[in-house]
Scaffold this active site. Sequence first.
Site, short mmCIF file in Angstrom:
data_model
loop_
_atom_site.label_atom_id
_atom_site.label_comp_id
_atom_site.label_asym_id
_atom_site.label_seq_id
_atom_site.Cartn_x
_atom_site.Cartn_y
_atom_site.Cartn_z
CB SER A 192 -0.91 0.01 1.23
OG SER A 192 -1.65 -1.19 1.32
N1 SAH Z 1 -0.66 -4.05 3.79
C1 SAH Z 1 -0.08 -4.84 2.74
C2 SAH Z 1 -1.03 -4.82 1.56
C3 SAH Z 1 -1.11 -6.09 0.88
S1 SAH Z 1 -2.21 -6.14 -0.50
C4 SAH Z 1 1.25 -4.22 2.35
O1 SAH Z 1 1.40 -3.02 2.58
O2 SAH Z 1 2.10 -4.92 1.82
C5 SAH Z 1 -3.50 -7.11 0.15
C6 SAH Z 1 -3.15 -8.53 0.48
O3 SAH Z 1 -4.34 -9.18 0.91
C7 SAH Z 1 -2.64 -9.37 -0.70
O4 SAH Z 1 -1.38 -9.88 -0.37
C8 SAH Z 1 -3.68 -10.48 -0.85
O5 SAH Z 1 -3.12 -11.72 -1.22
C9 SAH Z 1 -4.27 -10.53 0.54
N2 SAH Z 1 -5.62 -11.09 0.66
C10 SAH Z 1 -6.69 -10.91 -0.14
N3 SAH Z 1 -7.76 -11.57 0.36
C11 SAH Z 1 -7.35 -12.17 1.52
C12 SAH Z 1 -7.99 -12.98 2.50
N4 SAH Z 1 -9.28 -13.33 2.41
N5 SAH Z 1 -7.27 -13.42 3.52
C13 SAH Z 1 -5.95 -13.10 3.65
N6 SAH Z 1 -5.29 -12.34 2.77
C14 SAH Z 1 -5.99 -11.87 1.71
#
Ligand code: SAH
Length: 221
Positions: A64
């Site tokens: 993000s």
């Molecule tokens: N805060 C993180 C953002 C990651 S993007 C950062 O700054 O790196 C969002 C993430 O949510 C992705 O890696 C995706 O694989 C995960 N995701 C999506 N649906 C999910 C779920 N139901 N349970 C766990 N992870 C999930």
Amino acid sequence: MSSVSELTSLEQMIQQQVVDRGIRETRVLEALRQVPRERFFPAGSRDEAYADRAAPIGHGQTISQPYIVALMTQRLEIEPTNRVLEIGTGSGYQTAILAHLAAEIYSIERVKPLLDEAFERLMELGIRNVHLQLGDGTMGWPQQAPFDRILIAAGAPQLPRALLLNQLKDGGIAVLPVGTQEEQMLVQVKRNGHELAQSEICPCRFVKLIGQEGWAPEEKV
Ligand code: SAH
């Protein structure tokens, strides 16, 4: 150790992208200072670490934007004794920020290679109050519930009511994006008994939340 130029980029990021946009909570700014964001980027794209945008981390997912991480963290109103559930570990950057502010972080990611890389990074940084699990975060982490705070870092089609009513403490706070796949509203939710009181924070765009209370894996709309 970070080099002087990295420290400068970090301080610039905090000032221009976070403080100048109105985020003033001292503890949040201090947590941003303590986490070397470039360590959460794939080796080839570390010079992107302090840019004012989200960036790819592989597997179709993104780390993000710094401002959004700071904003979500501030609106979570974390207290040092809190136990926090995070859904969507991704790179682990937000997880590391939360780990500096709360007592214990329980973070769930559905993509195994991302979870493994996040684990390595958090261990290398000496962060030990984080517990990681592979799976569908919309089902929560029943063995560790209830949580004081829940942060969801992926876009939900609607409020995951079962998760929030079953695993967020009464009086607890959640922050998450809700909306279509193209655009969501970042919302803060406060649980008051069986009520979930929502307040809008700002429009945003996240990758989709996939799971029981999220989007189906192949759903297009
Ligand atoms: N805060 C993180 C953002 C990651 S993007 C950062 O700054 O790196 C969002 C993430 O949510 C992705 O890696 C995706 O694989 C995960 N995701 C999506 N649906 C999910 C779920 N139901 N349970 C766990 N992870 C999930």
